[in-house]
Write an enzyme that holds these catalytic residues in place. Structure first.
Site, PDB file in Angstrom:
ATOM      1  N   ASP A   1       0.811  -1.225   0.000  1.00 47.80           N
ATOM      2  CA  ASP A   1       0.000   0.000   0.000  1.00 47.80           C
ATOM      3  C   ASP A   1       0.843   1.274   0.000  1.00 47.80           C
ATOM      4  OD1 ASP A   1      -2.336  -1.407  -0.084  1.00 47.80           O
ATOM      5  OD2 ASP A   1      -3.227  -0.495   1.698  1.00 47.80           O
TER       6      ASP A   1
ATOM      7  N   ASN B   1      -4.549  -1.795  -4.588  1.00 50.51           N
ATOM      8  CA  ASN B   1      -5.844  -1.830  -3.899  1.00 50.51           C
ATOM      9  C   ASN B   1      -5.768  -0.967  -2.650  1.00 50.51           C
ATOM     10  OD1 ASN B   1      -8.478  -2.467  -3.427  1.00 50.51           O
ATOM     11  ND2 ASN B   1      -8.096  -4.563  -2.708  1.00 50.51           N
TER      12      ASN B   1
ATOM     13  N   ASP C   1     -11.670  -2.095  10.809  1.00 54.40           N
ATOM     14  CA  ASP C   1     -10.576  -3.022  10.474  1.00 54.40           C
ATOM     15  C   ASP C   1     -10.297  -3.988  11.623  1.00 54.40           C
ATOM     16  OD1 ASP C   1     -10.521  -1.520   8.209  1.00 54.40           O
ATOM     17  OD2 ASP C   1      -8.503  -0.726   8.459  1.00 54.40           O
TER      18      ASP C   1
ATOM     19  N   GLU D   1     -11.448  -4.749   0.775  1.00 53.79           N
ATOM     20  CA  GLU D   1     -10.596  -5.596  -0.064  1.00 53.79           C
ATOM     21  C   GLU D   1     -11.390  -6.716  -0.743  1.00 53.79           C
ATOM     22  OE1 GLU D   1      -9.733  -3.853   2.322  1.00 53.79           O
ATOM     23  OE2 GLU D   1      -7.578  -3.617   2.561  1.00 53.79           O
TER      24      GLU D   1
ATOM     25  N   HIS E   1      -5.726  -9.164   3.056  1.00 49.71           N
ATOM     26  CA  HIS E   1      -4.702  -9.317   4.099  1.00 49.71           C
ATOM     27  C   HIS E   1      -5.289  -9.588   5.474  1.00 49.71           C
ATOM     28  CE1 HIS E   1      -4.996  -4.719   5.002  1.00 49.71           C
ATOM     29  NE2 HIS E   1      -6.016  -5.089   4.255  1.00 49.71           N
ATOM     30  N   ARG E   2      -6.412  -8.910   5.785  1.00 45.84           N
ATOM     31  CA  ARG E   2      -6.961  -9.090   7.141  1.00 45.84           C
ATOM     32  C   ARG E   2      -7.610 -10.464   7.321  1.00 45.84           C
ATOM     33  NH1 ARG E   2      -5.479  -4.586   9.204  1.00 45.84           N
ATOM     34  NH2 ARG E   2      -5.652  -2.705   7.939  1.00 45.84           N
TER      35      ARG E   2
ATOM     36  N   LYS F   1      -0.103  -6.515   1.575  1.00 49.92           N
ATOM     37  CA  LYS F   1      -0.777  -5.209   1.444  1.00 49.92           C
ATOM     38  C   LYS F   1      -0.377  -4.263   2.572  1.00 49.92           C
ATOM     39  CE  LYS F   1      -5.289  -3.144   0.421  1.00 49.92           C
ATOM     40  NZ  LYS F   1      -5.521  -2.063   1.371  1.00 49.92           N
TER      41      LYS F   1
HETATM   42  O1  LIG Z   1      -8.505   6.535   6.148  1.00 54.10           O
HETATM   43  C1  LIG Z   1      -7.940   5.464   6.422  1.00 54.10           C
HETATM   44  O2  LIG Z   1      -6.722   5.391   6.658  1.00 54.10           O
HETATM   45  C2  LIG Z   1      -8.765   4.245   6.483  1.00 54.10           C
HETATM   46  C3  LIG Z   1     -10.128   4.326   6.649  1.00 54.10           C
HETATM   47  C4  LIG Z   1     -10.999   3.153   6.792  1.00 54.10           C
HETATM   48  O3  LIG Z   1     -11.759   3.021   5.614  1.00 54.10           O
HETATM   49  P1  LIG Z   1     -13.316   3.504   5.497  1.00 54.10           P
HETATM   50  O4  LIG Z   1     -13.393   4.929   5.829  1.00 54.10           O
HETATM   51  O5  LIG Z   1     -13.611   3.217   4.055  1.00 54.10           O
HETATM   52  O6  LIG Z   1     -14.105   2.652   6.448  1.00 54.10           O
HETATM   53  C5  LIG Z   1     -10.208   1.871   7.026  1.00 54.10           C
HETATM   54  O7  LIG Z   1     -11.019   0.754   6.832  1.00 54.10           O
HETATM   55  C6  LIG Z   1      -8.995   1.802   6.115  1.00 54.10           C
HETATM   56  O8  LIG Z   1      -8.275   0.619   6.306  1.00 54.10           O
HETATM   57  C7  LIG Z   1      -8.061   2.946   6.391  1.00 54.10           C
HETATM   58  C1  LIG Z   2      -9.923  -1.335   4.212  1.00 55.00           C
HETATM   59  C2  LIG Z   2      -8.610  -1.426   4.187  1.00 55.00           C
HETATM   60  O1  LIG Z   2      -7.784  -0.849   3.274  1.00 55.00           O
HETATM   61  P1  LIG Z   2      -7.937   0.416   2.311  1.00 55.00           P
HETATM   62  O2  LIG Z   2      -7.017   1.436   2.855  1.00 55.00           O
HETATM   63  O3  LIG Z   2      -7.538  -0.073   0.981  1.00 55.00           O
HETATM   64  O4  LIG Z   2      -9.376   0.892   2.347  1.00 55.00           O
HETATM   65  C3  LIG Z   2      -7.889  -2.235   5.203  1.00 55.00           C
HETATM   66  O5  LIG Z   2      -6.640  -2.138   5.279  1.00 55.00           O
HETATM   67  O6  LIG Z   2      -8.524  -2.990   5.956  1.00 55.00           O
END
Ligand SMILES: O=C(O)C1=C[C@@H](OP(=O)(O)O)[C@@H](O)[C@H](O)C1
Ligand SMILES: C=C(OP(=O)(O)O)C(=O)O
Length: 445
Positions: free
Chosen positions: A55, A97, A328, A356, A403-404, A429
């Site tokens: 990422d 992703n 998460d 994901e 990944h989770r 990821k």
């Molecule tokens: O802004 C961020 O760093 C994130 C926001 C969350 O997503 P959502 O806002 O889509 O729930 C989370 O699930 C993602 O892993 C990271």
């Molecule tokens: C939702 C996730 O990732 P993303 O930042 O791609 O949204 C995650 O890491 O659980």
């Protein structure tokens, strides 16, 4: 980056868990700081503790393609020279992703004077982005869908201002859309020659991630005014000014697996790199573990968990919790439900459907393999556990390129069951080294 490339990983039955873990850097903080540093005109930023994973790699590669100078000092320490414009053409920006890279990058590029094509892996092209695109278009951004309406990939053309300085953003699908507008706001106010007002339409989900965004913007000299939680005002003179050095704290979502292991494997398990002053909402997963019966200790530089030995038949307390704030880490709780003393409910997790993978569907499918009764609806899932001695002897977990899914099902090894994790390299990821660290703290039977 160390990589795990085998088709599956066989995890033996575990007895307990104890040890010390040094967490990888936070994904959410790493990608925000990378982008903000790149936009800090004429400032040099040294970032330490940066996450080294797919990422962040796509974010770094994209910034380099856009003309930003980035040099590595060591594996987890880089230096970025910021500037207030990007190269004005790039037709192969690939962001995998990574939601934390894709959404903010779209918002920033939409206000540049260039032509860009931005894409990701096939799953990214199934993750909605219409709410963000609609908001950006309402300010005069020129964005076209290349494939399906409402989804990446996108073609972005030079910005033409239409006089607007007020924008609405839907917060109910992903908080990353609001984060994207906020992170881009110093670029926007310059282009529109005015302050910018952002109003949230709909209910905001995953709210603690907005606090991370605002906190980091503040560290770079941009103080967003937010009198009510639904309105954000960014001053016309806002611009990012790097503090010079930034240290990325450990990833609180990654910490959830180890803290959970302490709770079910006796412990203590200590995660170093987050603590009392963490800015990540996912540290609240500790409270969830406390509700399940674990003991948690917070220190300035670590969190430590200890608990029961579920391998000897002891049980966690069942739970019924709204996980909207920590979607998460919630996945970790879903697997812990296998060891609970009654039916467990995870509520308000509708965002799982567009991450994901469709995580409600994937979790329902994989948990059912344990012989437990799983139910789910549009935004919830429930797990009614059975005795761990009744689980099948061997279970193969499909990880759905998530990944989770791979990391949280590594917690399911405390029954009379060998667990096979398919495609374990999906952890790259956010946590390429996950299974090595896991093996260091697990006591196998
Ligand atoms: O802004 C961020 O760093 C994130 C926001 C969350 O997503 P959502 O806002 O889509 O729930 C989370 O699930 C993602 O892993 C990271
Ligand atoms: C939702 C996730 O990732 P993303 O930042 O791609 O949204 C995650 O890491 O659980």
């Amino acid at each position: 980056m160390s990589e795990t490339l085998q088709p599956y990983l066989y995890l033996n039955r575990s007895y307990g868990a104890r040890g010390n873990v040094i967490l990888p850097g936070s994904k959410s903080i790493s990608n925000r700081v990378l982008l903000i540093s790149a936009l800090s005109d004429s400032y040099v930023t040294e970032i330490k503790g940066l996450l080294d994973s797919d990422d962040t790699k796509v974010m770094i590669d994209a910034l380099i393609d856009l003309g930003i100078k980035i040099s590595y000092r060591t594996e987890d320490c880089i230096e970025i020279i910021g500037r207030n414009y990007f190269n004005d053409k790039c037709d192969n920006l690939f962001l995998g992703n990574a939601g934390t890279a894709f959404r903010p990058m779209v918002a920033v590029l939409a206000f540049m004077s260039g032509n860009y094509i931005i894409s990701g892996i096939p799953r990214m092209h199934e993750r909605p982005i219409a709410d963000l695109v609609d908001s950006l278009r309402s300010l005069g951004c020129n964005i076209d869908y290349i494939g399906n309406e409402g989804y990446p990939p996108l073609m972005i053309k030079p910005f033409t201002h239409n006089g607007s300085k007020h924008v609405f953003i839907n917060g109910s699908v992903s908080s990353q859309f609001l984060t994207a507008l906020l992170l881009a706001s110093p670029v926007i106010v310059k282009k529109i020659n005015s302050s910018l007002t952002i109003d949230i339409a709909g209910k905001l989900i995953s709210k603690p991630y907005i606090d991370i965004t605002l906190n980091l913007m503040r560290r770079f000299g941009v103080d967003v005014k937010s009198d009510s939680s639904n309105r954000f005002v960014i001053d016309q003179l806002s611009s990012y000014k790097s503090p010079g050095k930034v240290i990325v704290e450990g990833d609180a979502s990654s910490a959830s697996y180890f803290l959970a292991l302490g709770a079910i494997g006796g412990g203590p398990v200590r995660v170093n790199g987050i603590g009392n002053n963490s800015i990540q909402g996912d540290v609240a997963f500790s409270q969830v573990l406390t509700e399940m019966g674990a003991n948690i200790r917070f220190h300035d530089s670590y969190i430590e968990s200890s608990g029961i030995l579920v391998s000897s038949g002891k049980k966690l307390k069942s739970f019924d919790i709204d996980f909207n704030m920590i979607p998460d880490a919630a996945m970790t709780a879903a697997v812990l439900a296998l060891y609970a003393d009654g039916k467990c409910f995870l509520r308000n997790i509708g965002s799982w459907r567009v991450k994901e993978t469709d995580r409600i569907h994937a979790m329902h499918t994989e948990l059912s393999k344990f012989g437990v009764k799983v139910d789910s609806g549009e935004d919830w899932i429930s797990i009614d556990p059975i005795e761990i001695s009744k689980w099948p002897e061997e279970i193969s977990i499909d990880t759905w390129d998530d990944h989770r899914m791979a990391m949280c099902f590594s917690l399911a090894t405390f029954g009379n069951t060998n667990v096979k994790i398919m495609n374990p390299s999906c952890v790259n990821k956010t946590f390429p080294n996950y299974f090595n660290i896991y093996n260091e703290i697990i006591y196998a039977q």
